[in-house]
Every structure is written in C-alpha cells, then in structure tokens.
Design an enzyme around this catalytic site. Structure first.
Site, PDB file in Angstrom:
ATOM      1  N   ASN A 249      48.506  33.276  27.835  1.00 41.87           N
ATOM      2  CA  ASN A 249      47.673  32.278  27.152  1.00 41.87           C
ATOM      3  C   ASN A 249      48.483  31.338  26.265  1.00 41.87           C
ATOM      4  O   ASN A 249      48.092  30.188  26.064  1.00 41.87           O
ATOM      5  CB  ASN A 249      46.568  32.968  26.346  1.00 41.87           C
ATOM      6  CG  ASN A 249      45.426  33.397  27.248  1.00 41.87           C
ATOM      7  OD1 ASN A 249      45.160  32.766  28.270  1.00 41.87           O
ATOM      8  ND2 ASN A 249      44.749  34.471  26.899  1.00 41.87           N
TER       9      ASN A 249
ATOM     10  N   GLU B  27      49.052  42.504  30.636  1.00 42.66           N
ATOM     11  CA  GLU B  27      49.976  42.397  29.512  1.00 42.66           C
ATOM     12  C   GLU B  27      49.769  43.621  28.613  1.00 42.66           C
ATOM     13  O   GLU B  27      48.639  43.916  28.227  1.00 42.66           O
ATOM     14  CB  GLU B  27      49.726  41.102  28.731  1.00 42.66           C
ATOM     15  CG  GLU B  27      50.106  39.872  29.532  1.00 42.66           C
ATOM     16  CD  GLU B  27      49.771  38.563  28.826  1.00 42.66           C
ATOM     17  OE1 GLU B  27      50.594  37.643  28.874  1.00 42.66           O
ATOM     18  OE2 GLU B  27      48.662  38.454  28.243  1.00 42.66           O
TER      19      GLU B  27
ATOM     20  N   HIS C 228      45.884  43.834  28.164  1.00 44.78           N
ATOM     21  CA  HIS C 228      45.206  42.570  28.468  1.00 44.78           C
ATOM     22  C   HIS C 228      45.171  42.332  29.978  1.00 44.78           C
ATOM     23  O   HIS C 228      46.172  41.939  30.586  1.00 44.78           O
ATOM     24  CB  HIS C 228      45.930  41.413  27.751  1.00 44.78           C
ATOM     25  CG  HIS C 228      45.220  40.111  27.847  1.00 44.78           C
ATOM     26  ND1 HIS C 228      45.815  38.945  28.277  1.00 44.78           N
ATOM     27  CD2 HIS C 228      43.938  39.782  27.572  1.00 44.78           C
ATOM     28  CE1 HIS C 228      44.938  37.970  28.257  1.00 44.78           C
ATOM     29  NE2 HIS C 228      43.789  38.449  27.831  1.00 44.78           N
TER      30      HIS C 228
HETATM   31  N1  LIG Z   1      36.853  36.666  30.597  1.00 43.24           N
HETATM   32  C1  LIG Z   1      38.172  36.618  30.713  1.00 43.24           C
HETATM   33  O1  LIG Z   1      38.732  35.811  31.472  1.00 43.24           O
HETATM   34  C2  LIG Z   1      39.037  37.583  29.915  1.00 43.24           C
HETATM   35  C3  LIG Z   1      40.339  37.829  30.347  1.00 43.24           C
HETATM   36  C4  LIG Z   1      41.130  38.753  29.653  1.00 43.24           C
HETATM   37  C5  LIG Z   1      40.619  39.400  28.528  1.00 43.24           C
HETATM   38  N2  LIG Z   1      39.351  39.117  28.107  1.00 43.24           N
HETATM   39  C6  LIG Z   1      38.897  39.804  26.903  1.00 43.24           C
HETATM   40  O2  LIG Z   1      38.097  40.919  27.314  1.00 43.24           O
HETATM   41  C7  LIG Z   1      37.081  41.158  26.329  1.00 43.24           C
HETATM   42  C8  LIG Z   1      35.708  41.111  26.995  1.00 43.24           C
HETATM   43  O3  LIG Z   1      35.554  39.818  27.556  1.00 43.24           O
HETATM   44  P1  LIG Z   1      34.492  39.534  28.720  1.00 43.24           P
HETATM   45  O4  LIG Z   1      34.921  38.258  29.361  1.00 43.24           O
HETATM   46  O5  LIG Z   1      34.298  40.764  29.534  1.00 43.24           O
HETATM   47  O6  LIG Z   1      33.195  39.252  27.831  1.00 43.24           O
HETATM   48  P2  LIG Z   1      31.660  39.438  28.250  1.00 43.24           P
HETATM   49  O7  LIG Z   1      30.903  38.593  27.308  1.00 43.24           O
HETATM   50  O8  LIG Z   1      31.490  39.245  29.724  1.00 43.24           O
HETATM   51  O9  LIG Z   1      31.400  40.983  27.933  1.00 43.24           O
HETATM   52  C9  LIG Z   1      31.423  41.528  26.645  1.00 43.24           C
HETATM   53  C10 LIG Z   1      30.417  42.665  26.617  1.00 43.24           C
HETATM   54  O10 LIG Z   1      30.571  43.370  25.387  1.00 43.24           O
HETATM   55  C11 LIG Z   1      29.283  43.798  25.009  1.00 43.24           C
HETATM   56  N3  LIG Z   1      29.305  44.209  23.612  1.00 43.24           N
HETATM   57  C12 LIG Z   1      29.357  43.444  22.505  1.00 43.24           C
HETATM   58  N4  LIG Z   1      29.418  44.222  21.407  1.00 43.24           N
HETATM   59  C13 LIG Z   1      29.426  45.516  21.850  1.00 43.24           C
HETATM   60  C14 LIG Z   1      29.486  46.777  21.202  1.00 43.24           C
HETATM   61  N5  LIG Z   1      29.567  46.864  19.883  1.00 43.24           N
HETATM   62  N6  LIG Z   1      29.466  47.908  21.976  1.00 43.24           N
HETATM   63  C15 LIG Z   1      29.400  47.829  23.318  1.00 43.24           C
HETATM   64  N7  LIG Z   1      29.339  46.648  23.976  1.00 43.24           N
HETATM   65  C16 LIG Z   1      29.354  45.512  23.250  1.00 43.24           C
HETATM   66  C17 LIG Z   1      28.384  42.620  25.331  1.00 43.24           C
HETATM   67  O11 LIG Z   1      27.032  43.017  25.427  1.00 43.24           O
HETATM   68  C18 LIG Z   1      28.962  42.210  26.700  1.00 43.24           C
HETATM   69  O12 LIG Z   1      28.331  42.923  27.750  1.00 43.24           O
HETATM   70  C19 LIG Z   1      37.278  40.090  25.249  1.00 43.24           C
HETATM   71  O13 LIG Z   1      38.077  40.614  24.215  1.00 43.24           O
HETATM   72  C20 LIG Z   1      38.028  38.985  25.983  1.00 43.24           C
HETATM   73  O14 LIG Z   1      38.817  38.208  25.115  1.00 43.24           O
HETATM   74  C21 LIG Z   1      38.528  38.254  28.787  1.00 43.24           C
END
Ligand SMILES: NC(=O)c1ccc[n+]([C@@H]2O[C@H](COP(=O)([O-])OP(=O)(O)OC[C@H]3O[C@@H](n4cnc5c(N)ncnc54)[C@H](O)[C@@H]3O)[C@@H](O)[C@H]2O)c1
Length: 290
Positions: A197, A158, A146
């Site tokens: 979180n 994490e 994470h």
């Molecule tokens: N944004 C934050 O602050 C944060 C922090 C830590 C962890 N995360 C975690 O990281 C992960 C991604 O979050 P994010 O903020 O980058 O989201 P985001 O919406 O910016 O990006 C997600 C991407 O995944 C793509 N996607 C969806 N289904 C897909 C598939 N089957 N194959 C390939 N690509 C696919 C989408 O098109 C999008 O580009 C999540 O699990 C989120 O919980 C986010």
C-alpha cells in the site's frame, strides 16, 4: 488449559467480511478446523453467502468439485460468542478497519484465548501492530498478517512483526502462511502501509489527481496504464475495486504517519466518498456498475 500445538490446526477468525470469509476458505481448504466469530447473526449470513459464492465460483471454474466444496464448508463453524475461540492456537482478526474496534477485539481475545503460545494476528491494512499488541498483556504474541483481496486468488501475504513480537511467533506465522496455506509471505516493518500500500496508494492518488485536474478522463488514464505498461487494469478501475472509502482511509493513515503530500487524499476522492460513490460495492465510483 488447552494443550499447545506445534503446528496450527485450530484457527479462529474474527469478522467474516471480504477478508475474513476468504481466510476461512483457504484455511478450511488446508484441512484446518476453522471457527469464525461474528458480532451478530446478520454478519454470519453475509459471511456464509460470501463463502458460498466464492466456492460456487471455484466449482464453476473446475478448481474443485461439489463434494470438495461441501467438505470444505463442513470445516467451518460460526459462532456469535468470542469465548468460543478459547481453544484456538491462532486467531486472525479481520474486523472493520477501525482502531478502537480492533483494540477492543484484541483486549477481549487476550482474556479468552487460553494457550500461552497462541498467536493473535491482525489483517489490518494501516493500523500499527504495536498499537494492537498494546491492547493485550501479550504483545510478543501479536503479529500482522496482511492478506489481499480476493484471498483465495492472491498469493501474497505481508507478515508484520511489531518491535515487541517474539521472533518465534513470526517464524511460526510464516510457516503457517507458506507451509499450511501455500501462500508467499514477505516480512515487512511495522510502518503504516507496509510494502504494497505504501507503493500502490500514491499511484492511485496520482491517477485521481490527473482526473481532477482534467489532464485525462478516468477511462483514458486506465487505458494508458493497461496498454502502455501492461497492467491488468488501470488505477481508477482498481481504486473502484478496492473501494474508494478504503483507498481514502489508507491514504489518511499513510499521511498521518509520514506527513508526505503524496499520501494526502485529493479533494475529488474525499467528495466522492462523502457522496457515497465508493466504487464497485456501492454501484458507482469512477465507473458505473449496473
Ligand atoms: N478489502 C480489502 O481489499 C482488504 C485487503 C487487505 C486487508 N484488509 C483488511 O481486512 C480487514 C477486514 O476488511 P474487509 O474488507 O473484510 O471488511 P468488511 O467490511 O468486508 O468486513 C468486516 C467485517 O467485520 C465485522 N465486524 C465489525 N466489528 C466486529 C466485531 N467487533 N466482531 C466481529 N465482527 C465485526 C463487520 O460486520 C464485517 O462483516 C480490515 O482491517 C481491512 O483493512 C482489507
């Protein structure tokens, strides 16, 4: 069958949003061979734009040269075919926070990634790693990784082994995060919210409840925590930065896991999300972003 690597050199990333593009940047900066799998060409364009914007920022701040930035970009290849991740020794899943989507990705990776000792990691913020491991025939190779946003700037990662994760996998993932990426890993149990979180979300929700009850305005709550506790930003500005939909989704997941009222999203937060007021990314949340 691809030869196993003792250290990770061939990294695959699935999804290139905020987190996927950030991981691509730090892995490529570490000199690794990075291959990013996206679901469609439009996601590649967005991912590449995020990556380029972040690199331009680092050049503007004097953290790397134009030439270093170009060399880094050359380490990152994009594909719309998940099969192209077959030879990777580590694949980090960073798709949208949706359990079914992630389970589908893990089920497919299980059939695609060749090396028996390859690590399959997830960036999930709230889905138990055990449930993602169960979507594969090798839950002992699945671990949570994470990162925090923005990935290039935030030092903490994490690391979350599930009850089924092999200790050697956790050790190798830890060595990758600390030794190769130069980040600070902490080990957390496979509980929704992990450490950060689980502490942060109730604090943000309490700030929303304070605005909802009329105790103070958003600006006053934020000012109080900045000036009174020396926080770099207040809780409502931070919630806007994270995205109010993400805050609500993590709160729902924490509430579903622990059934504690402090994790329950307040009605004001739910209404704002339903209204499309998601914070910075939508242009308006507790504050307006012109
Ligand atoms: N944004 C934050 O602050 C944060 C922090 C830590 C962890 N995360 C975690 O990281 C992960 C991604 O979050 P994010 O903020 O980058 O989201 P985001 O919406 O910016 O990006 C997600 C991407 O995944 C793509 N996607 C969806 N289904 C897909 C598939 N089957 N194959 C390939 N690509 C696919 C989408 O098109 C999008 O580009 C999540 O699990 C989120 O919980 C986010």
């Amino acid at each position: 069958m691809t030869a196993p690597e003792t250290t990770v050199e061939r990294v695959g990333i699935v999804g290139c949003g905020l987190i996927g593009s950030g991981i691509a940047e730090v892995a490529a900066a570490a000199g690794l061979d990075v291959r990013v799998a996206v679901s469609r060409p439009a996601s590649r364009d967005r991912g590449l734009a995020l990556l380029r914007r972040s690199l331009a920022r680092s050049v503007a701040k004097g953290r790397r040269t134009e030439a270093e930035s170009a060399a880094l970009l050359a380490n990152v290849a994009f594909t719309t075919d998940l099969d192209d991740l077959a030879d990777r020794s580590l694949v980090i899943e960073a798709v949208s926070e949706d359990e079914r989507t992630k389970q589908d990705v893990f089920g497919r990776l299980d059939k695609i990634v060749e090396a028996d000792d390859a690590i399959l990691a997830s960036t999930t913020s709230s889905i138990p790693i055990m449930r993602l491991g169960r979507a594969t025939s090798r839950p002992d190779r699945v671990v949570g990784m994470h990162f925090f946003n923005p990935v290039p700037a935030m030092r903490l990662v994490e690391l979350i082994p599930s009850l089924a994760t092999d200790e050697a996998v956790t050790r190798r993932a830890t060595a990758f995060v600390a030794g190769t990426l130069g980040k600070e890993p902490i080990r957390c149990a496979d509980r929704t919210g992990f450490v950060v979180n689980t502490l942060l979300i109730p604090y943000l929700l309490a700030a929303v409840r304070m605005v909802e009850s009329g105790t103070a305005t958003a600006a006053v709550v934020d000012q109080a925590m900045v000036l009174g506790c020396a926080h770099p930003q207040g809780p409502l500005a931070l919630a806007d930065l994270i995205g109010l939909d993400s805050v609500a989704a993590i709160a729902e997941a924490l509430y579903a896991e622990f059934r504690e009222p402090l994790y329950s999203p307040p009605p004001l937060l739910s209404r704002m999300v339903e209204c499309g007021l998601l914070g910075r990314k939508s242009g308006r949340g507790f504050y307006a972003y012109p």
